[in-house]
Design a protein around this motif. Structure first.
Motif: not given
Length: 526
Positions: A417, A420-421
């Motif tokens: 996550e 991805r950020e």
């Protein structure tokens, strides 16, 4: 009146041209040509005279088919190419169509009178005090066209579907069909409602199709494609247009200046593999059940040739006006298939909305996970050529599970996550580098790279309705406004339109017609 005009006769795919140095306007030369072909037995007479001329005979009556002040037919030899400039009035004996400036208008078998002729080629603002040439009717994409006021009996007729031999249906009938009117969402196991990223890709494809239809050279070819009796009659330019439209959703959605991103031109083939698991073939008359099944048979035959692997493959039968998606499942013992019905792809030239079921279907099909996407992006993105990377070696590196986590510093493994950020803030060339670090980083990079990128601007959303400022003059058929992000900074990107005082750029598309590429303008509200 010193306006050039051409009186043209097409027969046996050859063009006879009589040039007129003046009086080329519709109300003079146009009506003169109309009057000749409206005479009793005119079609038979024209075919006899021009047939004799093609056979090398000098028909004694050929001069009766000339119009005063025009050149004789033998000033220029007959040619397979149309004349390229000025007002043109063409008697097409091959299709029984009366063309004006290369666009089909009327049926030679039922022609209007002089007054109706002028009425059906002009727009609603025309009056007796106006010049006809200033009010020629245009469709919603700016192409010269026959007015919607024209009754069907006068309008040109499209060819009937070709006769399909039973042998062309053998494959369709020999394999197990698990569904012949399957919804695409069921075929690829997705929701009936497109996700936000899918909606962006659908809207972008709508704009690209609209921009192509707005281009005058492409528009003429699209109208001409309606007159093809089967896929073997499609010209090279028409094939390029069709292949561009069918394949756009499957190419990496990266567009920039040609010095940075170059999408290769596709060479004409009977079958074009737009992805490792997806093939396209050109077709016509897909609305006809036997033509549809014959095209499905061709796709299954092509997919069956891939004997190296089993699995799921997709085929697209594409006629520009319609498309159909075929799913073929191969295993060790059996091959089964299913397909959609014929879906409208190209919007009507008099449409009020750019959306069609076929555009939506291909955009969503193109959004499926593509294991080769990173490699395909590196092939087109010129920045990556200066990274001094061995692409094959880099992509093969770290493929086992022990290398899932990239090295940052001891004990600082980051979850997917967070990667991805981080990826959301990177330009495309940096995303490529990130994708080569590890499998985990590759997954994060591909999440972002599957979104369309235009000049480093990542398109993140598009309104369900076009903004009011894009509603004027049918602009919404070929333009769209997107919310975009660049390095974490939000902005608005309008595609297909240029505004005064707002920076703009041009993106080149893979489409080339008449040796000219299709460019699309972007306006960026920075």
């Amino acid at each position: 009146m010193g306006t050039n005009g051409h009186y043209v006769v097409r027969y046996r795919n050859m063009y006879f041209v009589s040039h007129h140095g003046s009086d080329g306007y519709p109300e003079w030369l146009g009506l003169k040509v109309l009057g000749l072909i409206r005479q009793p037995n005119a079609i038979a007479t024209f075919r006899q005279v021009f047939g004799e001329m093609l056979d090398g005979l000098k028909s004694p009556s050929h001069s009766l088919l000339l119009i005063e002040n025009g050149d004789d037919w033998d000033v220029e030899p007959p040619s397979p190419e149309r004349p390229g400039y000025g007002w043109k009035y063409e008697i097409d004996l091959d299709h029984n169509i009366f063309h004006i400036v290369d666009m089909p208008f009327f049926s030679l078998e039922c022609l209007p009178d002089d007054e109706a002729f002028i009425q059906y080629i002009t727009d609603d603002d025309f009056s007796e005090d106006s010049a006809v040439e200033d009010h020629i009717y245009q469709d919603h994409y700016g192409n010269t066209a026959c007015s919607l006021k024209c009754p069907p009996e006068y309008k040109y007729k499209k060819p009937a579907p070709p006769i399909v031999d039973n042998s062309d249906l053998a494959t369709y009938q020999s394999f197990m069909c698990t569904g012949s009117h399957v919804a695409l969402s069921d075929m690829i196991a997705v929701s009936d409602i497109p996700s936000e990223v899918e909606h962006v890709r659908v809207t972008l494809l709508e704009v690209m199709i609209g921009q192509a239809m707005y281009d005058s050279a492409v528009g003429k070819e699209l109208y001409a494609m309606e007159l093809s009796s089967d896929h073997n009659q499609i010209t090279d330019d028409q094939w390029s247009i069709a292949c561009f439209m069918a394949s756009f959703a499957f190419i990496p959605q990266m567009f920039e200046h040609y010095t940075h991103v170059v999408h290769p031109r596709l060479n004409r083939k009977e079958f074009t593999w737009v992805r490792e698991d997806t093939v396209v073939c050109m077709a016509t008359h897909l609305y006809d059940e036997r033509c549809l099944q014959a095209s499905v048979s061709r796709l299954i035959d092509e997919i069956s040739k891939r004997k190296d692997s089993h699995g799921c493959y997709f085929g697209i039968a594409f006629s520009v006006f319609h498309c159909a998606v075929v799913k073929v499942v191969k295993d060790a013992h059996t091959t089964t298939f299913s397909h959609t019905s014929a879906l409208q792809f190209l919007p009507s030239f008099h449409a009020h909305s750019p959306s069609t079921p076929g555009i939506t279907a291909l955009a969503r099909l193109g959004h499926r996970v593509d294991p080769a996407l990173l490699k395909r992006i590196m092939d087109i993105y010129h920045h990556s050529r200066h990274m001094y990377l061995d692409t094959e070696k880099s992509l093969a590196h770290r493929t086992d599970s022990s290398d899932d986590v990239p090295f940052v510093c001891p004990g600082s493994a980051l979850p997917l996550e967070l990667w991805r950020e981080i990826a959301c803030y990177l330009p495309p060339y940096a995303l490529i580098s990130l994708g080569l670090v590890s499998r985990l980083c590759r997954e994060a990079a591909l999440t972002v790279l599957c979104c369309p990128h235009l000049y480093d601007y990542r398109l993140v959303s598009a309104p369900r309705e076009r903004p009011e400022y894009l509603q004027r003059r049918h602009l919404s058929l070929r333009t769209a406004s997107f919310s975009a992000v660049r390095a974490g900074t939000p902005t608005i990107v309008d595609i297909g339109v240029q505004f005064r005082g707002i920076p703009s750029k041009r993106m080149i598309t893979p489409l080339e017609v008449n040796c000219s590429s299709l460019y699309v303008t972007l306006s960026i509200d920075s």
